[in-house]
Design an enzyme around this catalytic site. Structure first.
Site, PDB file in Angstrom:
ATOM      1  N   PHE A 113      39.961  27.845  43.218  1.00 10.93           N
ATOM      2  CA  PHE A 113      38.674  28.533  43.304  1.00 10.93           C
ATOM      3  C   PHE A 113      38.032  28.124  44.633  1.00 10.93           C
ATOM      4  O   PHE A 113      38.014  26.944  44.983  1.00 10.93           O
ATOM      5  CB  PHE A 113      37.813  28.111  42.113  1.00 10.93           C
ATOM      6  CG  PHE A 113      36.582  28.929  41.925  1.00 10.93           C
ATOM      7  CD1 PHE A 113      36.639  30.155  41.276  1.00 10.93           C
ATOM      8  CD2 PHE A 113      35.353  28.474  42.382  1.00 10.93           C
ATOM      9  CE1 PHE A 113      35.492  30.905  41.083  1.00 10.93           C
ATOM     10  CE2 PHE A 113      34.205  29.230  42.198  1.00 10.93           C
ATOM     11  CZ  PHE A 113      34.270  30.447  41.551  1.00 10.93           C
ATOM     12  N   ASP A 184      41.261  20.122  38.383  1.00  9.82           N
ATOM     13  CA  ASP A 184      40.078  20.880  37.981  1.00  9.82           C
ATOM     14  C   ASP A 184      40.439  21.630  36.706  1.00  9.82           C
ATOM     15  O   ASP A 184      41.384  22.432  36.686  1.00  9.82           O
ATOM     16  CB  ASP A 184      39.670  21.847  39.110  1.00  9.82           C
ATOM     17  CG  ASP A 184      38.310  22.471  38.829  1.00  9.82           C
ATOM     18  OD1 ASP A 184      38.000  22.711  37.645  1.00  9.82           O
ATOM     19  OD2 ASP A 184      37.563  22.728  39.795  1.00  9.82           O
ATOM     20  N   TYR A 209      30.310  25.733  31.135  1.00  8.36           N
ATOM     21  CA  TYR A 209      29.708  27.023  30.749  1.00  8.36           C
ATOM     22  C   TYR A 209      30.747  28.107  30.509  1.00  8.36           C
ATOM     23  O   TYR A 209      30.410  29.201  30.148  1.00  8.36           O
ATOM     24  CB  TYR A 209      28.688  27.495  31.798  1.00  8.36           C
ATOM     25  CG  TYR A 209      29.179  27.458  33.227  1.00  8.36           C
ATOM     26  CD1 TYR A 209      29.992  28.459  33.720  1.00  8.36           C
ATOM     27  CD2 TYR A 209      28.837  26.404  34.066  1.00  8.36           C
ATOM     28  CE1 TYR A 209      30.462  28.415  35.018  1.00  8.36           C
ATOM     29  CE2 TYR A 209      29.302  26.346  35.372  1.00  8.36           C
ATOM     30  CZ  TYR A 209      30.117  27.354  35.845  1.00  8.36           C
ATOM     31  OH  TYR A 209      30.587  27.297  37.124  1.00  8.36           O
ATOM     32  N   LYS A 210      32.038  27.773  30.727  1.00 15.85           N
ATOM     33  CA  LYS A 210      33.102  28.750  30.482  1.00 15.85           C
ATOM     34  C   LYS A 210      33.530  28.623  29.011  1.00 15.85           C
ATOM     35  O   LYS A 210      32.746  28.951  28.133  1.00 15.85           O
ATOM     36  CB  LYS A 210      34.226  28.558  31.495  1.00 15.85           C
ATOM     37  CG  LYS A 210      33.742  28.928  32.912  1.00 15.85           C
ATOM     38  CD  LYS A 210      34.691  28.585  34.031  1.00 15.85           C
ATOM     39  CE  LYS A 210      34.086  28.995  35.378  1.00 15.85           C
ATOM     40  NZ  LYS A 210      34.748  28.379  36.529  1.00 15.85           N
ATOM     41  N   ARG A 356      40.053  41.155  34.787  1.00 15.09           N
ATOM     42  CA  ARG A 356      40.310  39.908  34.075  1.00 15.09           C
ATOM     43  C   ARG A 356      39.767  39.977  32.653  1.00 15.09           C
ATOM     44  O   ARG A 356      38.634  40.429  32.446  1.00 15.09           O
ATOM     45  CB  ARG A 356      39.556  38.814  34.837  1.00 15.09           C
ATOM     46  CG  ARG A 356      40.205  37.486  34.885  1.00 15.09           C
ATOM     47  CD  ARG A 356      39.571  36.601  35.920  1.00 15.09           C
ATOM     48  NE  ARG A 356      38.118  36.449  35.790  1.00 15.09           N
ATOM     49  CZ  ARG A 356      37.455  35.343  36.088  1.00 15.09           C
ATOM     50  NH1 ARG A 356      38.112  34.289  36.513  1.00 15.09           N
ATOM     51  NH2 ARG A 356      36.144  35.275  35.997  1.00 15.09           N
TER      52      ARG A 356
HETATM   53  C1  LIG Z   1      33.939  28.236  37.771  1.00 15.05           C
HETATM   54  C2  LIG Z   1      34.536  27.306  38.772  1.00 15.05           C
HETATM   55  C3  LIG Z   1      33.726  26.592  39.659  1.00 15.05           C
HETATM   56  C4  LIG Z   1      32.240  26.767  39.715  1.00 15.05           C
HETATM   57  O1  LIG Z   1      31.594  25.687  40.302  1.00 15.05           O
HETATM   58  P1  LIG Z   1      30.021  25.474  40.070  1.00 15.05           P
HETATM   59  O2  LIG Z   1      29.641  24.366  40.961  1.00 15.05           O
HETATM   60  O3  LIG Z   1      29.837  25.168  38.616  1.00 15.05           O
HETATM   61  O4  LIG Z   1      29.329  26.759  40.429  1.00 15.05           O
HETATM   62  C5  LIG Z   1      34.348  25.676  40.506  1.00 15.05           C
HETATM   63  N1  LIG Z   1      35.693  25.514  40.505  1.00 15.05           N
HETATM   64  C6  LIG Z   1      36.495  26.207  39.666  1.00 15.05           C
HETATM   65  C7  LIG Z   1      37.962  25.959  39.688  1.00 15.05           C
HETATM   66  C8  LIG Z   1      35.943  27.135  38.789  1.00 15.05           C
HETATM   67  O5  LIG Z   1      36.734  27.843  37.989  1.00 15.05           O
END
Ligand SMILES: *Cc1c(COP(=O)(O)O)cnc(C)c1O
Length: 397
Positions: A113, A184, A209-210, A356
């Site tokens: 990400f 992660d 939050y996911k 998705r």
């Molecule tokens: C959703 C997601 C994020 C989001 O980061 P925030 O700091 O919470 O906005 C970061 N890394 C990955 C791999 C994600 O899937």
């Protein structure tokens, strides 16, 4: 009937909506709404500042960390909650790099990400010591690990395709080369069984939050391998990670254990919401949840492919090589997703052409999966997606 069908009642799922986007933002657990109210009205209101001790607000980060730890195979006292995932990524990379002072490479992959890559690059630039962020294709990660690598930083489940890394094998390879690994778990925690202890992972981070349904802006978590934690110097040396925050010393001393990864004042209301949201996982067998998730995703793929030749599966076909989501490529994927949303079926779109769909056994049903597959087939067969209102891009996709 799945053994999870009764859990659906734990969530607020609006009538007429088929929600297949819990991989991006989980729905509201009913208990969380009540808990937010109680925290505000029964704690903050009457207790004022005494809530920090009387309502145990100060203990929330560690208590929540332990609750999440149970879902990711982390022992008690090795996971703590706070801040956002971007910040937890920064903390993990900074601490890990210091533990490998002679090495200059952070290795990641192009399926990560972007914020993880941005945060790592920003840190390396600030350090100004000639570190390099090396980004390779996901399939090339293992071969790219050698003894120049300080830290391997990967997201287990690719946010676009759902492709799953082999955490155990990659961690073992990294360790054999003397590198540390940061996993992660943003798309793993609450979605599939994770065993950080069995993988011997050095650091892990993730958001809540996911699949954990902690609500928009819910805080992130960080885990450090228990035998490493006392060697970890927190780069974000905030007062609540101090050994004695209320001594108000002028010098920083890291706190005992994982508490040193705390930074500042915890968002109490949001943490209380997360605490209630995690109740939905009480008594859940993660292997059974995984089996059900595979059943749902296999059904979706089979039905969509049987009825539509214009989409291409972007996720691995082997269910054991993907997370709890299915992605299809379609050149007009954005418009097709908007057409689905107009019918009340919520998935999401990731550029350039990925539709998705996330599957959460706690609340998604087989009927919903078939309903979404039928609608997608119909929208593409009839060209329903090809309307101006579906082609106009919104800011948040
Ligand atoms: C959703 C997601 C994020 C989001 O980061 P925030 O700091 O919470 O906005 C970061 N890394 C990955 C791999 C994600 O899937």
């Amino acid at each position: 009937m799945s053994t999870f069908s009764t859990r659906r009642d734990l969530f607020v799922l609006p009538d007429g909506i088929t929600y297949l986007d819990g991989n991006s933002l989980g729905p509201l657990p009913k208990a969380a709404a009540e808990r937010a109210r109680a925290t505000i009205s029964d704690e903050w209101g009457p207790m004022l500042i005494t809530g920090w001790t009387r309502a145990h607000w100060m203990d929330l980060p560690g208590r929540l960390g332990d609750r999440i730890g149970r879902l990711i195979g982390a022992p008690a006292g090795s996971t703590i909650v706070g801040d956002t995932l971007s910040i937890k990524v920064y903390q993990a990379v900074a601490s890990a790099l210091e533990m490998r002072p002679g090495r200059k490479t952070v290795l990641s992959d192009s399926g990560n990400f972007p914020t993880d890559l941005y945060m790592a690059k920003g840190l390396l630039d600030s350090l100004g010591k000639g570190h390099d962020l090396k980004v390779v294709e996901p399939e090339a990660v293992s071969d790219a690990i050698d003894d120049s690598v300080a830290v391997v930083m990967l997201t287990q489940v690719d946010y676009r395709t759902g492709r799953l890394h082999d955490m155990k094998a990659i961690t073992a390879k990294a360790h054999a080369c003397g590198a540390l690994v940061i996993w992660d778990l943003a798309h793993s925690a609450g979605a599939l069984p994770v065993d950080l202890t069995a993988c011997n992972a050095d650091f892990a981070v993730g958001c809540t939050y996911k699949y954990l349904n902690g609500g928009p802006g819910a805080p992130a978590f960080i885990h450090v391998r228990p035998d490493l934690i006392d060697q970890v110097r927190p780069a974000l040396s905030g007062w609540l990670g101090h050994a004695a925050p209320f001594a108000f010393d002028l010098d920083y001393r890291p706190g005992e254990g994982i508490s040193r990864m705390r930074v500042g004042t915890p968002p109490v209301i949001q943490m209380a919401v997360l605490d209630a949201a995690l109740d939905a996982f009480e008594g859940v067998d993660m292997d059974a949840l995984r089996a059900r998730s595979i059943e749902l995703s296999e059904r979706f793929i089979a039905e969509v492919e049987a009825g539509c030749k214009d989409v291409t599966l972007a996720s691995p076909r082997d269910p054991h090589r993907r997370g709890s989501q299915v992605s299809f490529r379609f050149p007009e994927g954005y418009a097709a997703m908007q057409a689905l949303i107009a019918r009340g079926i919520i998935g999401d779109f990731r550029a350039p052409d990925i539709m998705r769909f996330g599957f959460c056994p706690l609340y998604n049903t087989s009927e919903e999966v078939s309903f979404a597959a039928t609608a997608l087939i119909d929208i593409i067969a009839t060209g329903e997606w090809d309307r101006p209102e579906f082609r106009t891009r919104k800011a948040v996709t």
